[in-house]
Design an enzyme around this catalytic site. Structure first.
Site, short mmCIF file in Angstrom:
data_model
loop_
_atom_site.label_atom_id
_atom_site.label_comp_id
_atom_site.label_asym_id
_atom_site.label_seq_id
_atom_site.Cartn_x
_atom_site.Cartn_y
_atom_site.Cartn_z
N ASN A 263 14.82 52.99 -20.53
CA ASN A 263 14.32 54.32 -20.91
C ASN A 263 15.45 55.34 -20.83
OD1 ASN A 263 14.37 55.53 -18.14
ND2 ASN A 263 13.00 53.81 -17.76
N LYS B 70 -1.55 60.26 -9.59
CA LYS B 70 -0.49 59.43 -8.97
C LYS B 70 -0.33 59.75 -7.50
CE LYS B 70 1.84 58.66 -13.17
NZ LYS B 70 2.85 59.01 -14.11
N PRO C 80 6.71 45.26 -9.81
CA PRO C 80 6.08 45.83 -8.61
C PRO C 80 6.25 47.35 -8.63
CG PRO C 80 8.16 44.73 -8.06
CD PRO C 80 7.89 44.44 -9.50
N ASP C 81 5.26 48.05 -8.11
CA ASP C 81 5.39 49.51 -7.98
C ASP C 81 6.15 49.77 -6.67
OD1 ASP C 81 4.93 52.28 -7.37
OD2 ASP C 81 3.44 52.26 -8.96
N ILE C 82 7.38 50.22 -6.81
CA ILE C 82 8.27 50.33 -5.63
C ILE C 82 7.73 51.38 -4.66
CG2 ILE C 82 10.62 50.80 -4.86
CD1 ILE C 82 11.51 49.91 -7.74
N VAL C 83 7.41 52.55 -5.19
CA VAL C 83 7.01 53.63 -4.29
C VAL C 83 5.67 53.31 -3.62
CG1 VAL C 83 5.81 55.21 -5.90
CG2 VAL C 83 7.21 56.14 -4.08
O1 C5P Z 1 3.42 55.27 -12.56
P1 C5P Z 1 4.63 56.05 -12.89
O2 C5P Z 1 5.79 55.21 -13.33
O3 C5P Z 1 4.41 57.19 -13.82
O4 C5P Z 1 5.00 56.74 -11.50
C1 C5P Z 1 6.15 57.45 -11.31
C2 C5P Z 1 6.58 57.41 -9.86
O5 C5P Z 1 6.44 56.09 -9.33
C3 C5P Z 1 8.05 57.74 -9.72
O6 C5P Z 1 8.22 58.31 -8.47
C4 C5P Z 1 8.69 56.36 -9.84
O7 C5P Z 1 9.98 56.34 -9.23
C5 C5P Z 1 7.71 55.51 -9.08
N1 C5P Z 1 7.63 54.11 -9.55
C6 C5P Z 1 8.08 53.09 -8.76
N2 C5P Z 1 7.99 51.79 -9.18
C7 C5P Z 1 7.44 51.50 -10.37
C8 C5P Z 1 6.97 52.53 -11.20
C9 C5P Z 1 7.10 53.82 -10.77
O8 C5P Z 1 8.60 53.35 -7.66
N3 C5P Z 1 7.36 50.24 -10.75
#
Ligand code: C5P
Length: 434
Positions: free
Chosen positions: A240, A368, A336-339
């Site tokens: 992106n 979120k 995986p969603d890191i945060v």
């Molecule tokens: O769900 P979305 O991508 O819009 O959420 C954005 C937030 O989640 C940001 O803080 C981004 O760094 C974090 N994020 C993450 N891991 C992912 C997707 C998003 O940490 N796989």
């Protein structure tokens, strides 16, 4: 030459004396806080202009990059050539110089600066600035910049005391311009009183303190920044437009605030901020691993990275060949969603997320905030072309459980500092409630 020797001697005296409130411990912290800073130094017409030459040298010794603007009157006291040699950059003197504008124009100069210091600032220059005039390059850049503007006044004591100058000083202070000095003492004209420009070590210490907020002293902060790249085959990937600028600006602001700062960066071409430990990663899985192996020992996590939500289910070992078919399908699997993994930890750090949206910014951000169990979310409208991805500016709204605050369009670095102030306030109130 004599003047330089005098300055050198007085510098040495000042460094060694440790005079309280003047130049205590000048070198170590100063070098740290000024490293990688872009300082625009304006010089106006006054005998104290000779001190500016030493100031440029010391700023460069501290790791800052310096560009100099001189008013026509300043060039009567010291030559542009001297400042060019000392700063290592061309000196800017004229507003209407097509050649100079073709190099770095006045608006670019205004944008380039992390801080603009006018030293010495003459009574005439202060008057013009108070009037909002743009009649020379320096006055114009002062009007155009969004960086902090600081003045080190220098003039005859009667001129400083004059009520017109005092009124101008008040106007400038009210507009958020910082005045450093003047000091009292013997003047070049033979008078004694207020009007001497501060000495170089004092100006250096004040400059350093502008970048060194101490807000996060002793805290460990982990920041993710930039995009991730998800390989399709050895030559192609999904990614992106994230430039990483906001995350890097936050890392710099955290380090300035005294935090032990680690930056987990996706592929971006940005220099590592001073005093920040950088871990370069490429994919979301690598970023996840880099963050999760450290999150347990971290006080604050700021997730500014634009992590790819999906990655190809498998990475082709060889370059995928074009086929006769008009379409091709790549199967994607969720990253995986890191945060969210961070906030799911048993003792989660104070966690900040970002929401880059093109529509219903508030709705998505609040969703979120809740879903990812964040303590704070910074939302921006990436549909706006003047801010967000790739831009040097940003305008955001911050949401937290129970409130929100808007931050108008500004350069990412000062914005990062403002966001940290909010973060610290929310972190303190969270601690109080637990
Ligand atoms: O769900 P979305 O991508 O819009 O959420 C954005 C937030 O989640 C940001 O803080 C981004 O760094 C974090 N994020 C993450 N891991 C992912 C997707 C998003 O940490 N796989």
């Amino acid at each position: 030459m004599c003047l330089f020797m005098y300055v050198r001697k007085s510098l040495r005296r000042c460094y060694l004396s440790g005079v309280p409130g003047r130049c205590r411990n000048p070198r170590s912290r100063m070098t740290l806080s000024l490293a990688n800073r872009q300082i625009l130094l304006g010089i106006t017409g006054g005998i104290a202009a000779y001190k500016s030459a030493e100031l440029v040298r010391r700023l460069r010794d501290s790791g800052a990059t310096v560009r100099v603007i001189m008013t026509p009157a300043a060039t009567e006291f010291i030559t542009p050539l001297t400042l060019q040699a000392l700063s290592g950059n061309p000196v800017h003197t004229a507003l209407l110089d097509p050649e100079a504008e073709a190099g770095m124009g006045h608006i670019e100069l205004a944008r380039w600066a992390d801080l603009l210091l006018v030293a010495p600032a003459s009574a005439d220059f202060m008057a013009r600035l108070a009037q909002g005039q743009g009649d020379d390059l320096l006055a114009t850049v002062c009007l155009a910049t969004r960086a902090p503007v600081c003045l080190a006044p220098a003039m005859n004591q009667a001129m400083w005391r004059n009520s017109a100058t005092q009124a101008n000083a008040d106007i400038l202070r009210q507009r958020g311009i910082t005045l450093w000095g003047p000091a009292e003492g013997a003047q070049a004209c033979g008078d004694t009183g207020p009007g001497r420009m501060l000495e170089v070590p004092e100006l250096l210490a004040l400059l350093a303190s502008r970048f060194d907020t101490g807000l996060l002293a002793g805290q460990r902060v982990l920041i993710t920044a930039g995009p991730t790249r998800e390989a399709i085959d050895p030559v192609r990937y999904i990614s992106n437009h994230s430039s990483g600028k906001m995350g890097f600006a936050l890392a710099q602001a955290c380090a300035d605030a005294g935090a032990i700062t680690t930056l987990v960066a996706g592929p971006v071409s940005l220099p590592t901020p001073a005093r920040v430990t950088r871990i370069d990663v490429t994919s979301a899985l690598e970023m996840h691993e880099a963050v999760m192996s450290r999150a347990g020992e971290t006080d604050i996590v700021i997730a500014a990275a634009a992590v790819a939500d999906f990655r190809p289910a498998s990475v082709a070992a060889d370059k995928i060949k074009k086929t006769a078919a008009d379409t091709m399908t790549i199967e994607l699997v969720k990253n995986p969603d890191i945060v969210a993994s961070v906030t799911a930890l048993p003792t989660a750090p104070f966690t900040v997320g970002f929401a880059a949206e093109t529509q219903d910014v508030a709705g998505h951000a609040l969703d979120k905030l809740q879903r990812k169990r964040l303590d704070m979310i910074i939302a921006n409208d990436v549909g706006r072309r003047d801010i967000g991805f790739g831009s040097d500016d940003n305008a955001v709204t911050v949401y937290w459980p129970g409130g929100s605050a808007g931050f108008d369009k500004m350069v990412k670095q000062p914005l990062a500092q403002r966001l940290l102030e909010k973060l610290v306030e929310l972190q303190r109130s969270k601690k109080q409630h637990h």
